[in-house]
Design an enzyme around this catalytic site. Structure first.
Site, PDB file in Angstrom:
ATOM      1  N   ASP A  54      -3.825  -7.176  17.484  1.00  0.00           N
ATOM      2  CA  ASP A  54      -4.543  -7.011  16.571  1.00  0.00           C
ATOM      3  C   ASP A  54      -5.454  -5.783  16.881  1.00  0.00           C
ATOM      4  O   ASP A  54      -5.648  -5.522  17.670  1.00  0.00           O
ATOM      5  CB  ASP A  54      -5.778  -8.291  17.032  1.00  0.00           C
ATOM      6  CG  ASP A  54      -6.989  -8.479  16.241  1.00  0.00           C
ATOM      7  OD1 ASP A  54      -7.420  -7.490  15.699  1.00  0.00           O
ATOM      8  OD2 ASP A  54      -7.397  -9.557  16.173  1.00  0.00           O
ATOM      9  N   TYR A 155     -16.237  -3.832   1.989  1.00  0.00           N
ATOM     10  CA  TYR A 155     -14.991  -3.127   1.749  1.00  0.00           C
ATOM     11  C   TYR A 155     -15.272  -1.759   1.791  1.00  0.00           C
ATOM     12  O   TYR A 155     -14.560  -0.842   2.279  1.00  0.00           O
ATOM     13  CB  TYR A 155     -14.166  -3.764   0.900  1.00  0.00           C
ATOM     14  CG  TYR A 155     -12.764  -3.369   0.676  1.00  0.00           C
ATOM     15  CD1 TYR A 155     -11.715  -3.627   1.791  1.00  0.00           C
ATOM     16  CD2 TYR A 155     -12.452  -2.473  -0.328  1.00  0.00           C
ATOM     17  CE1 TYR A 155     -10.443  -3.013   1.596  1.00  0.00           C
ATOM     18  CE2 TYR A 155     -10.916  -2.085  -0.634  1.00  0.00           C
ATOM     19  CZ  TYR A 155     -10.314  -2.388   0.558  1.00  0.00           C
ATOM     20  OH  TYR A 155      -8.824  -2.005   0.365  1.00  0.00           O
TER      21      TYR A 155
HETATM   22  P1  NAP Z   1      -1.508  -6.911   3.163  1.00  0.00           P
HETATM   23  O1  NAP Z   1      -0.341  -6.959   2.270  1.00  0.00           O
HETATM   24  O2  NAP Z   1      -2.625  -7.909   3.217  1.00  0.00           O
HETATM   25  O3  NAP Z   1      -1.070  -6.045   4.398  1.00  0.00           O
HETATM   26  C1  NAP Z   1      -2.317  -6.028   5.345  1.00  0.00           C
HETATM   27  C2  NAP Z   1      -1.472  -6.360   6.760  1.00  0.00           C
HETATM   28  O4  NAP Z   1      -2.605  -6.052   7.721  1.00  0.00           O
HETATM   29  C3  NAP Z   1      -1.464  -8.097   6.693  1.00  0.00           C
HETATM   30  O5  NAP Z   1      -0.086  -8.202   7.276  1.00  0.00           O
HETATM   31  C4  NAP Z   1      -2.384  -8.208   7.551  1.00  0.00           C
HETATM   32  O6  NAP Z   1      -2.125  -9.419   8.475  1.00  0.00           O
HETATM   33  C5  NAP Z   1      -2.757  -7.188   8.388  1.00  0.00           C
HETATM   34  N1  NAP Z   1      -3.909  -7.251   9.136  1.00  0.00           N
HETATM   35  C6  NAP Z   1      -5.337  -7.865   8.996  1.00  0.00           C
HETATM   36  N2  NAP Z   1      -5.887  -7.841   9.835  1.00  0.00           N
HETATM   37  C7  NAP Z   1      -5.302  -7.284  10.940  1.00  0.00           C
HETATM   38  C8  NAP Z   1      -5.611  -7.214  12.712  1.00  0.00           C
HETATM   39  N3  NAP Z   1      -7.009  -7.364  12.821  1.00  0.00           N
HETATM   40  N4  NAP Z   1      -4.932  -6.467  13.215  1.00  0.00           N
HETATM   41  C9  NAP Z   1      -3.443  -6.152  12.813  1.00  0.00           C
HETATM   42  N5  NAP Z   1      -3.060  -6.450  11.421  1.00  0.00           N
HETATM   43  C10 NAP Z   1      -4.045  -6.991  10.598  1.00  0.00           C
HETATM   44  O7  NAP Z   1      -2.441  -5.767   2.102  1.00  0.00           O
HETATM   45  P2  NAP Z   1      -1.813  -4.238   1.495  1.00  0.00           P
HETATM   46  O8  NAP Z   1      -2.197  -4.459  -0.026  1.00  0.00           O
HETATM   47  O9  NAP Z   1      -0.635  -3.694   2.136  1.00  0.00           O
HETATM   48  O10 NAP Z   1      -2.990  -3.427   2.234  1.00  0.00           O
HETATM   49  C11 NAP Z   1      -2.715  -2.503   3.301  1.00  0.00           C
HETATM   50  C12 NAP Z   1      -4.124  -1.277   3.255  1.00  0.00           C
HETATM   51  O11 NAP Z   1      -4.074  -0.749   2.094  1.00  0.00           O
HETATM   52  C13 NAP Z   1      -5.182  -2.197   3.666  1.00  0.00           C
HETATM   53  O12 NAP Z   1      -6.143  -1.288   4.480  1.00  0.00           O
HETATM   54  C14 NAP Z   1      -6.007  -2.211   2.170  1.00  0.00           C
HETATM   55  O13 NAP Z   1      -7.371  -2.126   2.296  1.00  0.00           O
HETATM   56  C15 NAP Z   1      -5.640  -0.811   1.792  1.00  0.00           C
HETATM   57  N6  NAP Z   1      -5.337  -0.967   0.170  1.00  0.00           N
HETATM   58  C16 NAP Z   1      -4.914  -1.781  -0.495  1.00  0.00           C
HETATM   59  C17 NAP Z   1      -4.871  -1.743  -1.957  1.00  0.00           C
HETATM   60  C18 NAP Z   1      -4.073  -2.615  -2.713  1.00  0.00           C
HETATM   61  O14 NAP Z   1      -4.100  -2.406  -4.047  1.00  0.00           O
HETATM   62  N7  NAP Z   1      -2.928  -3.254  -2.278  1.00  0.00           N
HETATM   63  C19 NAP Z   1      -5.471  -0.523  -2.583  1.00  0.00           C
HETATM   64  C20 NAP Z   1      -6.373   0.167  -1.676  1.00  0.00           C
HETATM   65  C21 NAP Z   1      -6.056   0.215  -0.450  1.00  0.00           C
HETATM   66  P3  NAP Z   1      -2.778 -11.010   7.646  1.00  0.00           P
HETATM   67  O15 NAP Z   1      -2.050 -11.151   6.397  1.00  0.00           O
HETATM   68  O16 NAP Z   1      -2.562 -12.222   8.726  1.00  0.00           O
HETATM   69  O17 NAP Z   1      -4.294 -10.923   7.377  1.00  0.00           O
END
Ligand code: NAP
Length: 249
Positions: A54, A155
């Protein structure tokens, strides 16, 4: 910075942007340590060892960094772990849950900083390469750092913090030969978006000036690779958004 034959830590590696990044770095010859909360269902990838941790736990992160440094040299860190629940300051159920606000800051901002700091300690112990360089950290912010929408106050605060720490972190770590950069993605098609309808997705894509499509996780992984390889880009936040500027809602 070369990607081959170094250790790399990628957080959030079980899903979305982190998973695409872990796969891309492993394919280019890095030994990847993929950190995530739950790694039991993480897709198996060659050269990616998943580590359950985590990002809000210093002890678990110290363990993950030690594992990566053991197989070292640890030179690459990519912070992708994050959460994005939305809530208005004054919503139907009353005032914004203050615990939720703290949690989002704790995971997205404090978690990013803790990974960066503990990994930097290990990277600083590695042998320097050309021009004294030792490693590179890439963080993930969001365009919500600049144009947070209704319901994104927590956020956006967390991602604004990630943008804000990028330059001072690069300045602090310059004497150790460690670069720090941040990517601010627009809308990326990750599992987060899998639940919305095709129509809604098309509407989101139509709002992107060019290219008029949603970003793919591979676009993000490609930019990570380029920022790692480009030794002169440091202390910078790069928007990856097809010129999108988010409206209030
Ligand atoms: P995602 O598919 O939900 O992947 C994020 C991963 O981080 C998930 O496996 C999640 O686990 C894990 N996580 C959450 N809390 C955690 C913790 N405390 N310790 C360790 N791991 C943790 O999201 P994503 O879309 O790939 O996003 C990745 C990053 O890009 C994030 O920071 C997000 O804010 C940023 N972002 C995404 C977008 C978009 O459009 N997708 C746009 C701008 C920025 P769980 O699933 O178990 O929570």
């Amino acid at each position: 910075m070369q990607i081959q034959n170094v250790s790399a830590i990628v957080t959030g590696a079980a899903s979305g942007l982190g998973n695409a990044t872990a796969a891309a770095l492993a394919a280019q010859g890095a030994r990847v340590f993929g950190v995530d909360l739950d790694v039991s269902d993480a897709p198996a990838l060659d050269n990616v060892a998943y580590v359950k941790a985590d990002v809000t736990s210093e002890a678990e992160l110290r363990h993950a960094v030690a594992l990566a440094a053991e197989q070292g040299p640890l030179r690459i860190v990519v912070n992708c772990a994050g959460i994005g629940p939305s809530a208005r300051i004054l919503g139907r159920g009353g005032v914004h849950d203050l615990g939720l606000y703290r949690k989002i800051i704790e995971v997205n901002l404090v978690g990013t900083f803790t990974v960066l700091a503990l990994a930097a300690e290990a990277i600083a112990r590695t042998e320097p390469l050309d021009h004294g360089q030792r490693g590179v950290v890439i963080n993930t912010a969001s365009v919500a750092a600049y144009e947070g929408q209704v319901g994104q106050v927590a956020y956006s605060s967390s991602k604004g913090g990630v943008v804000g720490l990028t330059l001072p972190a690069a300045r602090d770590l310059a004497q150790h030969g460690i670069r720090v950069n941040t990517i601010a993605p627009g809308i990326v098609e990750t599992p987060m978006l899998a639940t919305v309808s095709e129509e809604f997705r098309a509407g989101l894509a139509a709002g992107v000036p060019f290219p008029q499509r949603l970003a793919q996780p591979s676009d993000f992984a490609q930019l990570v690779t380029q920022l790692i390889q480009h030794d002169y880009i440091n202390g910078e936040t790069v928007r990856m958004d097809g010129a999108l500027r988010m409206a209030p809602r």
